[in-house]
Design an enzyme around this catalytic site. Structure first.
Site, short mmCIF file in Angstrom:
data_model
loop_
_atom_site.label_atom_id
_atom_site.label_comp_id
_atom_site.label_asym_id
_atom_site.label_seq_id
_atom_site.Cartn_x
_atom_site.Cartn_y
_atom_site.Cartn_z
N TYR A 91 -1.08 3.86 -9.74
CA TYR A 91 -0.46 2.93 -8.56
C TYR A 91 -0.18 1.31 -9.50
O TYR A 91 0.22 0.53 -8.51
CB TYR A 91 -0.92 2.74 -7.29
N TYR A 487 3.66 5.52 0.82
CA TYR A 487 2.59 4.48 1.44
C TYR A 487 2.37 3.26 0.54
O TYR A 487 1.72 2.27 0.79
CB TYR A 487 1.51 5.22 2.28
N ARG A 488 2.34 3.64 -0.89
CA ARG A 488 1.96 2.98 -1.81
C ARG A 488 2.44 3.25 -3.11
O ARG A 488 2.87 4.19 -3.30
CB ARG A 488 0.36 3.15 -1.99
#
Lengths: 542, 194
Positions: A91, A487-488
């Site tokens: 991420y 969400y990320r």
């Protein structure tokens, strides 16, 4: 010396000298060999001109030094990018969103400020890792668990601010309470009851009076979080698992419905939905999931029978006093037994829970447990990261993680639509796991499924990385069109995801920009993070 | 760019002459090692360990997961003193230890990749101090290369620079390996010219 966009080299050199006066020369990094360590080792832009690269790095050891650095950065207009441990791989790592930023590396701020064993909370600095916190709890011989993801090399603060998911808390941000923040102008803020000088419930009551500000500091660039409180969890007396498996594709809806009903009553903690069949690389299976549509339910069921593998598998964990977990187990077993054809066993999902029929009991000494068992009592690991890496690509990976409603119907629809998007672009989509994303430890009803699809990254093939970016960008679009969103996400994709949050002419990001301009008027903090740009770098929105 | 000498085919390379402790006095100061990791499940790991043991190295057997050795041994040590570690492991073990070492101001200063190119045949690439790599070579017979690799890491010079002028270690960030491949490595505090 590398260059900072919009800053003449002599001015940047002056800024570096000021940073050196604040933190010492040995804690300011400008050489290529030092700054190479701040590259995102899993960057989807690896080696390309667009790869996000730092111009420097500075590592403060105290809040006062952070404030001084922020004031100096304002004076010289140096863009900063704050990281905690910088290990958010998949991420984003330590690399900034905006090339030419100076990384504000908070790893030297690694004090566990407080552990309260009676009220079960801790207050930590951003450089504290899950391993550090575990070591401190062990050193004090406290039977408490810090909610953590796999692996445990990241920091509670960094992970929570990214809305990372942990065991047993679920969303680690929701498990936090109170924070201290250095704003873009160098001002020091404490949220919640921390705003009360000597407030005694800073880390136990989240709201204080007036508006709750904590949320604006997650996935944002409005301030640098320098302290944060977290709930800790007492070791449960026992942990039991109930594994639910089916060889029938259409059983998913009923499995999910029953598990949801149990969890909303506080009975069991769900794992999400796994597909042993969908994850196997057996040629017959791959052939079906490569074909447009990904196979009918009947075909998938035939494959499951031929491979002797479950199509879907879920698990519930019951943690607490022996009598309570025994009763919960029995209630859940009875409820799920009503679904014809379901296979139930007292074990976890292979790879993430005990594989055999065991009741894990809180030990006197964690060393008597296997690593799998010990993880339930807060022991962090590096192994899970190894398993993910070995399974996919040792060059790195990128996560695509959309959230969807927690129903079997929606999950099957997502597999169909997102899978077809991948197949059209020659990317494989089996049936990747859908983790349960909620505040599970609290028995909270509000939850969602989070599909975690892994795309491999190459260190040598930029064309492959380009195609991967293209497919993920298309997946983001398809997901948004169906009401789902990540969400990320990694810095290279944050803008694309934020662009899909377009309700009322992008009112959300426009509001974020208003806050940005107010708390960071010179726009020096983490420019571009989650699509929030300072005024001078903002582009016209289409 | 990696030069031809740095891409060593096991079949072509000459045997390395291992420095002995007796000879070390005349050589540059050796880097003290707090742990030397190996995987006893592999033939290469056993050959590596045998030589490292002869060199007096503090051996530690791993079986893929380095959590224990890092948490129980390396991290406490690194909190007190920044002391180098070395090993012959899979790439992932090096990757995570290199990441964790950075908290202590340390990093990989030498990496040799040992890629499987055929049954019991490996291709080797060395990254690190240019002077050392120019002189280094790995033995050819059987798993002799693993013994040579142990010789290199246990006689590694102290206080090496990682600046591109002196070291090719940055090139190791572009290497592509599989879970079958092995790496020998040294993690140490580099010399920083500040």
């Amino acid at each position: 010396m590398r260059s900072v966009p919009g800053v003449v080299p002599a001015r940047y050199a002056e800024a570096l000298q000021e940073f050196e006066r604040i933190v010492g020369k040995e804690n300011v990094y400008t050489s290529d060999e030092d700054l190479d360590l701040y590259r995102d080792g899993y960057s989807i832009l690896w080696g390309e001109p667009e790869e996000r690269i730092a111009a420097g790095a500075v590592a403060p050891a105290s809040v006062e030094q952070v404030q001084d650095i922020v004031r100096a950065a304002n004076k010289y207009r140096i863009p900063l990018y704050a990281i905690s441990t910088g290990r958010n791989l998949g991420y984003g790592g330590s690399a900034p969103n905006y090339s030419g930023s100076v990384v504000l590396d908070l790893k030297r701020m690694n004090r566990v400020i407080e552990v309260n064993e009676k009220q079960h909370y801790c207050i930590v600095e951003p450089g504290v890792s899950f391993f550090d916190l575990y070591a401190e709890l062990r050193r004090r011989n406290l039977k408490l668990i810090a909610s953590q993801p796999a692996p445990g090399w990241g920091s509670p603060i960094g992970n929570a601010l990214e809305h990372g998911r942990g065991n047993p808390a679920g969303d680690n941000f929701r498990n936090s309470c109170g924070m201290e923040v250095v704003l873009g102008n160098g001002e020091l803020l404490r949220t919640g009851m921390g705003a009360l000088p000597n407030g005694k419930t800073w880390a136990t009551y989240p709201d204080g009076v007036g508006p709750s500000l904590d949320g604006i500091f997650s996935q944002s660039n409005f301030g640098i979080v320098t302290k944060m409180g977290f709930n800790l969890f007492p070791w449960p007396q026992t942990i039991r698992h109930l594994r639910i498996a089916t060889h029938n594709y259409d059983d998913l809806d009923a499995m999910v419905e029953v598990c949801n009903a149990l969890q909303t009553q506080g009975i069991g903690r769900g794992s999400g939905v796994f597909s042993p069949l969908g994850m196997t690389q057996a040629p017959d299976v791959v052939a079906v999931f490569t074909r447009r549509g990904g196979g009918t339910a009947a075909e998938i069921n035939r494959l499951a029978k031929a491979q002797n593998m479950a199509v879907f598998m879920m698990s519930l964990a019951f943690a607490g006093p022996d009598k309570v977990t025994q009763a919960q187990f029995e209630v859940a077993h009875e409820a799920l037994s009503a679904i014809p054809g379901i296979e139930l066993s007292s074990a976890g999902i292979p790879g993430i829970g005990p594989a055999n029929d065991t009741v894990v009991r809180a030990p006197d000494d964690l060393a008597t447990l296997t690593d799998d068992q010990a993880s339930n009592f807060g022991k962090p690991s590096l192994q899970r990261f190894w398993e993910d890496t070995a399974q996919f690509s040792w060059d790195g990976h990128l996560w695509f993680s959309p959230l969807l409603p927690q129903t079997g119907e929606e999950l099957r629809k997502a597999h169909q639509l997102l899978g077809d998007t991948c197949r059209e672009m020659d990317f494989y989509w089996g049936l990747p796991p859908a983790l349960l994303y909620n505040s599970a430890a609290m028995g909270c009803a509000a939850s969602a499924y989070c599909i975690v699809k892994n795309f491999s990254v190459s260190k040598s093939d930029s064309e492959k990385n380009r195609k991967t970016r293209e497919v993920v960008l298309r997946l983001i679009r398809v997901a948004a069109d169906n009401g789902w969103s990540e969400y990320r996400t990694a810095p290279a994709l944050q803008q694309a995801v934020m662009d899909t949050f377009s309700f009322n002419n992008h009112a959300y990001i426009r509001t974020c920009e208003l806050i940005k301009d107010a708390v960071d008027p010179n726009g020096i903090l983490s420019a571009g993070r989650y699509g929030i740009w300072p005024r001078h770098l903002r582009k016209a929105r289409s | 760019m990696t030069n031809r000498r740095e891409i060593l085919q096991a079949a072509l390379a000459a045997a390395v002459v291992l420095p002995s402790f007796g000879a070390a006095a005349a050589a540059p100061a050796r880097m003290p090692l707090c742990k030397v990791l190996y995987d006893p499940r592999t033939r290469a790991g056993l050959a590596f360990a045998a030589t490292a043991k002869r060199m007096g190295a503090p051996l530690h057997a791993t079986h893929g997961d380095v959590t224990g050795v890092w948490f129980d041994e390396l991290q406490p040590q690194w909190r007190q003193h920044r002391t180098a570690a070395a090993g012959l492991t899979d790439f992932h073990s090096l990757f995570v230890l290199d990441m964790m070492a950075r908290d202590a101001g340390m990093r990989a200063v030498y990496i040799a990749t040992h890629q499987v190119c055929a049954r019991d045949r490996f291709e080797h690439r060395l990254f690190g101090p240019r002077d050392l790599i120019r002189q280094a070579s790995l033995a050819t017979a059987g798993y002799g290369w693993a013994s040579s690799a142990a010789g290199i890491v246990t006689s590694f010079p102290d206080a090496v620079s990682v600046a591109a002028k002196y070291s090719s270690i940055a090139e190791a960030r572009n290497i592509e390996l599989t879970p079958c491949d092995l790496v020998s490595w040294v993690i140490a505090p580099p010399r920083r010219d500040i």
